[in-house]
Design an enzyme around this catalytic site. Structure first.
Site, PDB file in Angstrom:
ATOM      1  N   CYS A 294      12.723   5.058   1.066  1.00 20.78           N
ATOM      2  CA  CYS A 294      12.703   5.458   2.574  1.00 20.78           C
ATOM      3  C   CYS A 294      13.866   5.673   3.343  1.00 20.78           C
ATOM      4  O   CYS A 294      13.716   6.369   4.238  1.00 20.78           O
ATOM      5  CB  CYS A 294      11.795   4.435   3.183  1.00 20.78           C
ATOM      6  SG  CYS A 294      10.236   3.689   2.139  1.00 20.78           S
TER       7      CYS A 294
ATOM      8  N   THR B 150     -13.540   9.553   8.038  1.00 22.83           N
ATOM      9  CA  THR B 150     -14.404   9.785   6.964  1.00 22.83           C
ATOM     10  C   THR B 150     -13.586   9.067   5.590  1.00 22.83           C
ATOM     11  O   THR B 150     -12.441   9.197   5.587  1.00 22.83           O
ATOM     12  CB  THR B 150     -14.644  11.136   6.701  1.00 22.83           C
ATOM     13  OG1 THR B 150     -15.464  11.724   7.699  1.00 22.83           O
ATOM     14  CG2 THR B 150     -15.363  11.330   5.125  1.00 22.83           C
TER      15      THR B 150
ATOM     16  N   THR C 277       1.292   1.549   4.587  1.00 23.57           N
ATOM     17  CA  THR C 277       1.801   1.833   5.919  1.00 23.57           C
ATOM     18  C   THR C 277       0.709   1.506   7.071  1.00 23.57           C
ATOM     19  O   THR C 277       1.014   1.039   7.945  1.00 23.57           O
ATOM     20  CB  THR C 277       2.710   3.196   5.896  1.00 23.57           C
ATOM     21  OG1 THR C 277       3.494   3.120   5.176  1.00 23.57           O
ATOM     22  CG2 THR C 277       3.122   3.487   7.300  1.00 23.57           C
TER      23      THR C 277
ATOM     24  N   ASN D 256      10.783  -4.726  -2.000  1.00 21.32           N
ATOM     25  CA  ASN D 256      10.673  -3.394  -2.907  1.00 21.32           C
ATOM     26  C   ASN D 256      11.871  -2.766  -3.129  1.00 21.32           C
ATOM     27  O   ASN D 256      12.135  -2.083  -4.100  1.00 21.32           O
ATOM     28  CB  ASN D 256       9.755  -2.224  -1.776  1.00 21.32           C
ATOM     29  CG  ASN D 256      10.361  -2.207  -0.620  1.00 21.32           C
ATOM     30  OD1 ASN D 256      10.191  -2.988   0.141  1.00 21.32           O
ATOM     31  ND2 ASN D 256      11.092  -1.126  -0.092  1.00 21.32           N
TER      32      ASN D 256
ATOM     33  N   HIS E  48      -1.026   3.914  -4.619  1.00 21.70           N
ATOM     34  CA  HIS E  48       0.163   4.868  -5.654  1.00 21.70           C
ATOM     35  C   HIS E  48       1.336   3.854  -6.229  1.00 21.70           C
ATOM     36  O   HIS E  48       1.994   4.452  -6.879  1.00 21.70           O
ATOM     37  CB  HIS E  48       0.802   6.014  -4.822  1.00 21.70           C
ATOM     38  CG  HIS E  48       1.506   5.383  -3.814  1.00 21.70           C
ATOM     39  ND1 HIS E  48       3.106   5.634  -4.048  1.00 21.70           N
ATOM     40  CD2 HIS E  48       1.711   5.081  -2.646  1.00 21.70           C
ATOM     41  CE1 HIS E  48       3.729   5.248  -2.872  1.00 21.70           C
ATOM     42  NE2 HIS E  48       2.801   4.912  -1.882  1.00 21.70           N
TER      43      HIS E  48
HETATM   44  C1  LIG Z   1       5.576   1.570  -0.849  1.00 18.40           C
HETATM   45  C2  LIG Z   1       5.441   0.349   0.116  1.00 18.40           C
HETATM   46  C3  LIG Z   1       4.922   0.504   1.359  1.00 18.40           C
HETATM   47  C4  LIG Z   1       4.077   1.702   2.041  1.00 18.40           C
HETATM   48  O1  LIG Z   1       3.221   2.137   1.120  1.00 18.40           O
HETATM   49  P1  LIG Z   1       2.374   3.528   1.467  1.00 18.40           P
HETATM   50  O2  LIG Z   1       1.080   3.280   0.573  1.00 18.40           O
HETATM   51  O3  LIG Z   1       3.473   4.513   0.728  1.00 18.40           O
HETATM   52  O4  LIG Z   1       2.213   3.733   2.759  1.00 18.40           O
HETATM   53  C5  LIG Z   1       4.810  -0.554   2.267  1.00 18.40           C
HETATM   54  N1  LIG Z   1       5.328  -1.753   1.825  1.00 18.40           N
HETATM   55  C6  LIG Z   1       5.729  -2.059   0.750  1.00 18.40           C
HETATM   56  C7  LIG Z   1       6.518  -3.143   0.462  1.00 18.40           C
HETATM   57  C8  LIG Z   1       5.857  -1.016  -0.187  1.00 18.40           C
HETATM   58  O5  LIG Z   1       6.577  -1.052  -1.333  1.00 18.40           O
END
Ligand SMILES: *Cc1c(COP(=O)(O)O)cnc(C)c1O
Length: 407
Positions: free
Chosen positions: A331, A245, A77, A156, A206
């Site tokens: 989301c 940091t 993000t 996603n 993650h």
């Molecule tokens: C999960 C995802 C994000 C957001 O990633 P975070 O590390 O959770 O902020 C952005 N773009 C796509 C395509 C995702 O699958």
């Protein structure tokens, strides 16, 4: 109550558990080796800095980049926001036009929206029924004042994979910067920023069995050199592009997660694809009125998005308490709006509301897939047995021609 361990997790597009190898690699960096990577005056700082630079080198090499082109962030993000807002603000005098696509993640669409509110012009490319954009539309959308194109690699929600090398070539030829949100493909599909002409790339730990809260942004330094206006101001970390940091355990974990994904390689991807295909086949064989969302071939190996006609996705999920899946995107699933991605693909509201996303992961077994298939088939049949619409459909009544009382 069921304990989480009795649940089957099929939501790997939302997040993944930290691989034990990754966790083990991270642990010393919380306590024994807790130094601040920016501390220049003692060994605590030096050793943290060394670990960060080693992670940076691993990640850079993995996408054909140079170490100095990798910035660490708090996740995709932030990377998307920094790429889009940072480029828009830096190049505002060149032009105030940006191009993206309707099926992008909100982490791309929302900063675009914010820029539009501030006077930038945004072109949002449409997609076809498989979630694919048209390369001709992209070419036609590029104007004199276009500064950035932002198109994701793997989607996603439905898994559709865009032809990133072709998009990169179009942008390069037009002299427009290209940002790619590769969060769903990083570590899973080959990525080469040179061959693909990518100027900025976002990824997150993650989604690849690393920790939450850490990610990276690749920023090209040569041919062309991309400049960014920072969005986070402070101590001048990350060459001034991203103060704060550094999350040393997270960064070490991100690099390890990437390495472990690479070790699994094509064999692991084909294992996951076989499980995905098995689930797909079982559901399509057993049930009528089911529809695949996403491109039939050009799609993430781990993703299966299906609409079940005459069934409400939320009811289906409630009927399967031991299975963790998403309806629509995680989301937006807090709201009852149908998924904007499915809507953009021309899926009607009814079928959008009846969609489930199954995300196969590193720990998914064949037995789990068999259990999931049985459970879904049972739950769909049970809900349809209670549905008057399904009964009418089975009797051969064309529901689109029915005059409902009260209308
Ligand atoms: C999960 C995802 C994000 C957001 O990633 P975070 O590390 O959770 O902020 C952005 N773009 C796509 C395509 C995702 O699958």
């Amino acid at each position: 109550m069921n304990t989480p361990s009795s649940h089957i997790y099929l939501d790997s597009q939302a997040t993944t558990s930290v691989d034990p190898q990754v966790l083990e690699t991270m642990l010393p960096w919380f306590h024994e080796k807790f130094g601040n990577a920016a501390s220049r005056s003692h060994s605590f700082g030096w050793e943290a800095d060394k670990a960060v630079e080693s992670a940076r080198a691993t990640l850079a090499a993995g996408i054909g980049a140079k170490s100095r082109e990798i910035l660490f962030t708090s996740g995709a993000t932030e990377s998307d926001n920094l790429a889009i807002l940072g480029v828009a603000k830096m190049y505002a005098s060149k032009g105030k036009h940006l191009i993206t696509c309707v099926t992008e993640h909100k982490a791309v669409l929302d900063p675009m929206q914010a820029l539009e509110n501030d006077g930038w012009k945004i072109t949002c490319l449409e997609v076809d029924e498989n979630g694919c954009l048209s390369l001709d539309d992209l070419k036609n959308a590029i104007q004199e004042n276009t500064v950035l194109v932002s198109i994701m690699h793997g989607n996603n929600e439905v898994g559709t994979v865009h032809p990133i090398a072709e998009i990169g070539a179009i942008c390069r030829e037009a002299g427009v910067l290209f940002h790619c949100d590769a969060t769903q493909t990083f570590g899973k599909m080959p990525l080469d920023v040179e061959a693909m002409n990518i100027d900025l790339l976002s990824a997150s730990a993650h989604k690849i069995y690393g920790p939450k809260g850490v990610g990276l942004l690749y920023v090209r330094r040569r041919n062309p050199r991309v400049r960014l206006t920072p969005i986070m101001h402070g101590g001048g970390h990350e060459r001034g592009f991203r103060s704060g940091t550094l999350n040393v355990p997270g960064i070490v974990g991100l690099a390890k997660a990437f390495e472990v994904s690479q070790e699994g390689g094509a064999a692991e991807q084909s294992r996951i694809q076989e499980l995905r295909n098995l689930l797909e086949t079982k559901l399509f064989d057993a049930l009528e009125s089911v529809y695949l969302n996403g491109h039939p071939e050009n799609r993430l190996d781990c993703c299966l998005n299906i609409s079940f006609g005459f069934v409400e996705g939320e009811s289906l999920i409630m009927g399967m308490p031991d299975i963790a899946v998403s309806s629509g995107s995680a989301c937006t699933s807090a709201s009852l709006e149908p998924s904007y991605v499915l809507r953009a693909m021309g899926v009607g509201d009814d079928l959008a509301h009846s969609s489930l996303r199954f995300g196969i992961g590193r720990w998914t077994t064949k037995e789990e897939i068999e259990t999931v298939a049985e459970t879904v088939i049972h739950a769909v049949n049970r809900l349809r047995d209670m549905s008057p619409l399904w009964e009418m459909d089975q009797e051969g009544i064309d529901l689109s021609t029915v005059q409902w009382a009260g209308h």
